[in-house]
Design an enzyme around this catalytic site. Structure first.
Site, PDB file in Angstrom:
ATOM      1  N   GLU A 196     -11.503  -0.007  -6.188  1.00  0.00           N
ATOM      2  CA  GLU A 196     -11.881  -0.596  -5.127  1.00  0.00           C
ATOM      3  C   GLU A 196     -12.985   0.380  -4.350  1.00  0.00           C
ATOM      4  OE1 GLU A 196     -10.726  -2.755  -1.131  1.00  0.00           O
ATOM      5  OE2 GLU A 196      -9.155  -2.439  -2.422  1.00  0.00           O
ATOM      6  N   ASP A 205     -15.962  -3.592  -1.353  1.00  0.00           N
ATOM      7  CA  ASP A 205     -15.280  -3.687   0.027  1.00  0.00           C
ATOM      8  C   ASP A 205     -16.041  -3.332   1.191  1.00  0.00           C
ATOM      9  OD1 ASP A 205     -13.591  -3.913   2.221  1.00  0.00           O
ATOM     10  OD2 ASP A 205     -12.097  -2.381   1.855  1.00  0.00           O
ATOM     11  N   ASP A 208      -7.998   2.607  -4.466  1.00  0.00           N
ATOM     12  CA  ASP A 208      -8.875   2.540  -3.280  1.00  0.00           C
ATOM     13  C   ASP A 208      -9.110   4.050  -2.837  1.00  0.00           C
ATOM     14  OD1 ASP A 208     -10.586   1.854  -1.345  1.00  0.00           O
ATOM     15  OD2 ASP A 208      -8.911   0.744  -0.131  1.00  0.00           O
ATOM     16  N   ASP A 237      -0.908  -6.572   3.319  1.00  0.00           N
ATOM     17  CA  ASP A 237       0.351  -6.107   3.775  1.00  0.00           C
ATOM     18  C   ASP A 237       0.214  -5.735   4.796  1.00  0.00           C
ATOM     19  OD1 ASP A 237      -1.305  -3.936   3.048  1.00  0.00           O
ATOM     20  OD2 ASP A 237       0.698  -2.891   2.424  1.00  0.00           O
ATOM     21  N   LYS A 256      -3.948   4.492  -2.110  1.00  0.00           N
ATOM     22  CA  LYS A 256      -5.120   5.006  -1.252  1.00  0.00           C
ATOM     23  C   LYS A 256      -5.306   6.487  -1.916  1.00  0.00           C
ATOM     24  CE  LYS A 256      -6.260   1.653   1.754  1.00  0.00           C
ATOM     25  NZ  LYS A 256      -7.637   1.214   1.918  1.00  0.00           N
ATOM     26  N   LYS A 298      -1.187  -0.831  -4.333  1.00  0.00           N
ATOM     27  CA  LYS A 298      -2.554  -0.395  -4.008  1.00  0.00           C
ATOM     28  C   LYS A 298      -2.281   1.052  -3.446  1.00  0.00           C
ATOM     29  CE  LYS A 298      -6.518  -1.164  -1.092  1.00  0.00           C
ATOM     30  NZ  LYS A 298      -7.259  -2.241  -0.255  1.00  0.00           N
ATOM     31  N   ASP A 323      -4.489  -8.543  -0.713  1.00  0.00           N
ATOM     32  CA  ASP A 323      -3.976  -7.237  -0.215  1.00  0.00           C
ATOM     33  C   ASP A 323      -3.938  -7.511   1.511  1.00  0.00           C
ATOM     34  OD1 ASP A 323      -3.654  -4.575   0.512  1.00  0.00           O
ATOM     35  OD2 ASP A 323      -5.594  -4.055   0.554  1.00  0.00           O
ATOM     36  N   THR A 327       0.961  -1.131  -0.030  1.00  0.00           N
ATOM     37  CA  THR A 327       0.183  -0.095   0.004  1.00  0.00           C
ATOM     38  C   THR A 327       0.686   1.136   0.069  1.00  0.00           C
ATOM     39  OG1 THR A 327      -1.603  -1.226   1.213  1.00  0.00           O
ATOM     40  CG2 THR A 327      -1.863   1.187   1.244  1.00  0.00           C
ATOM     41  N   LYS A 332     -12.819  -9.764   3.616  1.00  0.00           N
ATOM     42  CA  LYS A 332     -12.189  -9.394   5.042  1.00  0.00           C
ATOM     43  C   LYS A 332     -12.799 -10.274   6.301  1.00  0.00           C
ATOM     44  CE  LYS A 332     -10.495  -4.952   3.632  1.00  0.00           C
ATOM     45  NZ  LYS A 332     -10.558  -3.411   4.019  1.00  0.00           N
TER      46      LYS A 332
END
Length: 327
Positions: free
Chosen positions: A201, A224, A175, A298, A150, A148, A296, A125, A246
């Site tokens: 996402e 998500d 995301d 991490d 943000k 990824k 994802d 990320t 998740k």
């Protein structure tokens, strides 16, 4: 002898601030659960998430409310009946999986009929910041297979462009964490295609999902915050291409496995994600990762100190924890 359940708050300091569209954190507040049965101990971890109105005290209280049944021998199926999805149930469910592995001598993957866990490529990320700082962070990650990014609604294209300029090769997930409108999505999606973004996402707030029905997306969309349990999936399949599973949302590995199977039946692509957490949260998620196109996981890479013998990340490849760590 009755089982004994314990649950405590365990904070982990981060190496650097972690920013997304709805806030910033410098500590990961986890809940650590142990279920002791004779000489065997099962462990699980979860991360309370304010987005779902969860707090440390609230999750601990939820766990305490189930203590009597768990200590009396409730299994994972009974757990689904006495607790709702969320962080509290996740920690107990994962501890029960671990306990069962210890008691039977069979790993979690052996018990569900899967092969031994293999290393996976995980997204690394780049947290939200000004584009120059995001580029500096991405410069250190230019050789990983998947990034990824943000973003929020202020200058997302500038941020993605800055990252892509220094990291031309990785696949990219963007995301926005629910921070865009449908108009912004329509405005920006062609530029994301031009920047070779592979997945977008949760661009819209979950309550605005209906606006995606009939929308002609130029880039695959992943749910998500909109996707929690298997019952959500029929509706999500009309709006999204992927779902991010998740364990803190589903309420444990038991329901995550059910959600995975249901998503495949609905034709949804699979992604697995995590909160910023220790390896104890990631170990059960690694099971789900074996079947996912996007991984994802991490979370532990952000910690100053992870748990001993946990997962190992090297240039975007995540290796399962050492034998005996979990499951």
């Amino acid at each position: 002898m009755l089982r004994h359940l314990s649950a405590i708050h365990v904070p982990f300091r981060l190496k650097r601030p972690f920013r997304i569209s709805r806030g910033i954190k410098s500590v990961s507040d986890t809940i650590f659960v142990e279920i002791r049965d004779g000489n065997d101990i099962g462990r699980g971890e979860s991360v309370p998430y304010a987005r779902y109105n969860e707090t440390i005290d609230g999750v601990l209280a939820q766990i305490d409310s189930a203590r009597g049944e768990i200590e009396a021998g409730a299994d994972r199926e009974r757990l689904l009946e006495i607790m709702p999805p969320g962080a509290a149930r996740n920690a107990i469910d994962c501890a029960l999986w671990d306990l069962e592995a210890k008691q039977t001598g069979l790993s979690v993957t052996e018990r569900i009929g899967w092969e031994k866990l293999k290393p996976v490529s995980t997204a690394i990320t780049v947290s939200l910041d000004i584009p120059e700082n995001m580029a500096a962070a991405a410069q250190q990650l230019k050789d990983v297979p998947l990034l990824k990014i943000k973003v929020d609604a202020s200058n997302p294209i500038d941020a993605v462009r800055a990252v892509r300029a220094v990291a031309p090769n990785p696949r990219i997930i963007v995301d926005p964490n629910e921070s865009w409108s449908i108009e912004q999505l329509a405005l920006w999606q062609q530029q994301l295609v031009d920047l070779r973004v592979d997945l977008l996402e949760q661009p819209l707030p979950a309550e605005n999902d209906a606006e995606l029905e009939g929308f002609e997306a130029l880039i695959p969309l992943a749910a998500d915050e909109s996707g929690h349990v298997a019952d959500d999936l029929a509706q999500l399949a009309r709006r999204y291409d992927y779902v991010n599973i998740k364990l803190d949302k589903t309420g444990g590995l038991t329901t995550a496995l059910a959600m995975l199977e249901a998503a495949e039946r609905e034709g949804l692509g699979l992604m697995v994600g995590c909160m910023v957490s220790s390896s104890l949260s990631i170990a059960p998620a690694m099971v789900i990762a074996q079947r996912c196109a996007f991984v994802d996981l991490d979370g532990p890479t952000w910690l100053m100190d992870d748990l001993k013998n946990g997962v190992i990340e090297n240039c975007g490849t995540m290796t399962p924890p050492a034998p005996g760590f979990w499951g």
